[in-house]
Enzyme design. Structure first.
Site, short mmCIF file in Angstrom:
data_model
loop_
_atom_site.label_atom_id
_atom_site.label_comp_id
_atom_site.label_asym_id
_atom_site.label_seq_id
_atom_site.Cartn_x
_atom_site.Cartn_y
_atom_site.Cartn_z
N LYS A 1 8.03 -2.54 1.96
CA LYS A 1 7.32 -3.65 2.60
C LYS A 1 8.14 -4.94 2.57
O LYS A 1 8.25 -5.65 3.57
CB LYS A 1 5.97 -3.92 1.90
CG LYS A 1 5.03 -2.75 1.89
CD LYS A 1 3.68 -3.13 1.29
CE LYS A 1 3.71 -3.46 -0.19
NZ LYS A 1 4.15 -2.36 -1.08
N ARG B 1 -4.85 -6.30 -0.88
CA ARG B 1 -4.72 -5.11 -1.72
C ARG B 1 -6.08 -4.59 -2.18
O ARG B 1 -6.14 -3.53 -2.81
CB ARG B 1 -3.91 -5.45 -2.98
CG ARG B 1 -2.42 -5.17 -2.87
CD ARG B 1 -1.82 -5.67 -4.17
NE ARG B 1 -0.62 -5.00 -4.58
CZ ARG B 1 0.62 -5.47 -4.37
NH1 ARG B 1 0.82 -6.55 -3.67
NH2 ARG B 1 1.66 -4.82 -4.84
N ARG C 1 13.11 -6.61 -11.82
CA ARG C 1 11.80 -7.23 -11.98
C ARG C 1 11.14 -6.73 -13.25
O ARG C 1 11.33 -5.57 -13.64
CB ARG C 1 10.92 -6.86 -10.77
CG ARG C 1 10.83 -7.95 -9.75
CD ARG C 1 10.15 -7.50 -8.49
NE ARG C 1 8.83 -6.90 -8.69
CZ ARG C 1 8.02 -6.57 -7.68
NH1 ARG C 1 8.41 -6.79 -6.43
NH2 ARG C 1 6.85 -6.01 -7.90
N ARG D 1 15.95 -0.87 -8.28
CA ARG D 1 15.86 -2.10 -7.50
C ARG D 1 16.29 -3.32 -8.31
O ARG D 1 16.04 -3.42 -9.50
CB ARG D 1 14.40 -2.30 -7.04
CG ARG D 1 14.17 -3.62 -6.34
CD ARG D 1 12.91 -3.59 -5.54
NE ARG D 1 11.71 -3.75 -6.36
CZ ARG D 1 10.49 -3.80 -5.85
NH1 ARG D 1 10.31 -3.71 -4.54
NH2 ARG D 1 9.45 -3.93 -6.64
P1 AMP Z 1 4.57 -6.91 -5.22
O1 AMP Z 1 5.67 -7.91 -5.26
O2 AMP Z 1 3.83 -6.91 -3.91
O3 AMP Z 1 5.00 -5.53 -5.64
O4 AMP Z 1 3.51 -7.39 -6.31
C1 AMP Z 1 3.84 -7.42 -7.68
C2 AMP Z 1 2.61 -7.61 -8.51
O5 AMP Z 1 1.99 -8.87 -8.18
C3 AMP Z 1 1.51 -6.59 -8.31
O6 AMP Z 1 1.71 -5.40 -9.08
C4 AMP Z 1 0.29 -7.38 -8.78
O7 AMP Z 1 0.25 -7.48 -10.19
C5 AMP Z 1 0.58 -8.77 -8.23
N1 AMP Z 1 0.06 -8.92 -6.84
C6 AMP Z 1 0.78 -9.11 -5.71
N2 AMP Z 1 -0.01 -9.20 -4.64
C7 AMP Z 1 -1.28 -9.07 -5.11
C8 AMP Z 1 -2.56 -9.03 -4.50
N3 AMP Z 1 -2.69 -9.14 -3.17
N4 AMP Z 1 -3.63 -8.87 -5.30
C9 AMP Z 1 -3.53 -8.74 -6.64
N5 AMP Z 1 -2.34 -8.73 -7.28
C10 AMP Z 1 -1.23 -8.89 -6.53
#
Ligand code: AMP
Length: 210
Positions: free
Chosen positions: A14, A89, A157, A124
């Protein structure tokens, strides 16, 4: 179309696809993960609240994320359209999104096998300044540890480890799959096979946007 939503498991691409779409289509990219990681880096109240949820691979509470997205969508740089990476989400977030801004939209579901996604996540690397995405094996930064784009620090990360990744997949299946089904019922969902090289996946996605 004003809003493009990218769905897919952790590691489905994504973020990478969002960056390419932003570059070529002049869409603003909104990644809630990036917004939250920036908040943590700045040690803001939001960041302190989000940190433990993120590090364990859980979801940050809806109220906090919905408010951050509401603020971001009120800014004036979205006239050319925007691409959402990592939001909504949960069903509550999807509902909030249509209440905040009802616009023409398309959702793209990037499908990839769990084994390929996990392999990508564990190798990554991410820029802690601009969020640019690298991969130890397939796309290392030109200078080790330094972002090609902004010279920021490139590192793993905090949640790209086996335990957090397992939890992120569990949460994805339980909380986010129903959201994808919801967009399917709305008849705005396209599916794309996200396996293999990023350039090939992007060609398929481009065809759905243009
Ligand atoms: P990502 O960078 O999209 O993989 O998001 C990393 C982490 O951020 C996720 O595992 C969640 O802990 C938090 N996070 C990101 N977007 C959301 C969302 N829309 N709702 C809740 N937690 C989020």
């Amino acid at each position: 179309m004003k809003r493009l939503i990218l769905f897919g498991a952790p590691g489905s691409g994504k973020g990478t696809m969002g960056d390419l779409i932003q570059r070529d289509f002049n869409y603003a990219k909104i990644s809630t993960g990036d917004i939250l990681r920036n908040a943590i880096q700045q040690d803001s109240t939001d960041g302190r609240q989000a940190k433990s949820f993120m590090e364990s691979g859980g979801l940050v509470p809806d109220e906090l994320v919905i408010e951050l997205v509401r603020q971001r969508l009120s800014r004036s740089d979205l006239d050319g359209g925007y691409v959402l990476d990592g939001y909504p989400r949960t069903l509550a977030q999807a509902e909030a999104l249509s209440n905040i801004a009802s616009e023409s939209e398309k959702a793209i579901f990037i499908e990839v096998s769990e084994s390929e996604a996990v392999e990508r996540l564990l190798s990554r690397l991410t820029c802690s300044e601009c969020g640019a995405i690298y991969n130890l094996i397939s796309k290392p930064p030109k200078t080790a540890g330094t972002c090609d784009l902004c010279r920021g620090r490139v590192a793993k990360r905090a949640d790209d480890n086996e335990e957090a990744v397992r939890q992120r997949f569990r949460v994805y299946g339980e909380r986010t799959m129903p959201v994808i089904e919801f967009y399917g019922h709305k008849k705005v969902l396209e599916r794309v096979n996200g396996g293999g090289a990023a350039a090939l996946v992007y060609e398929k996605i481009k065809g759905l946007i243009a």
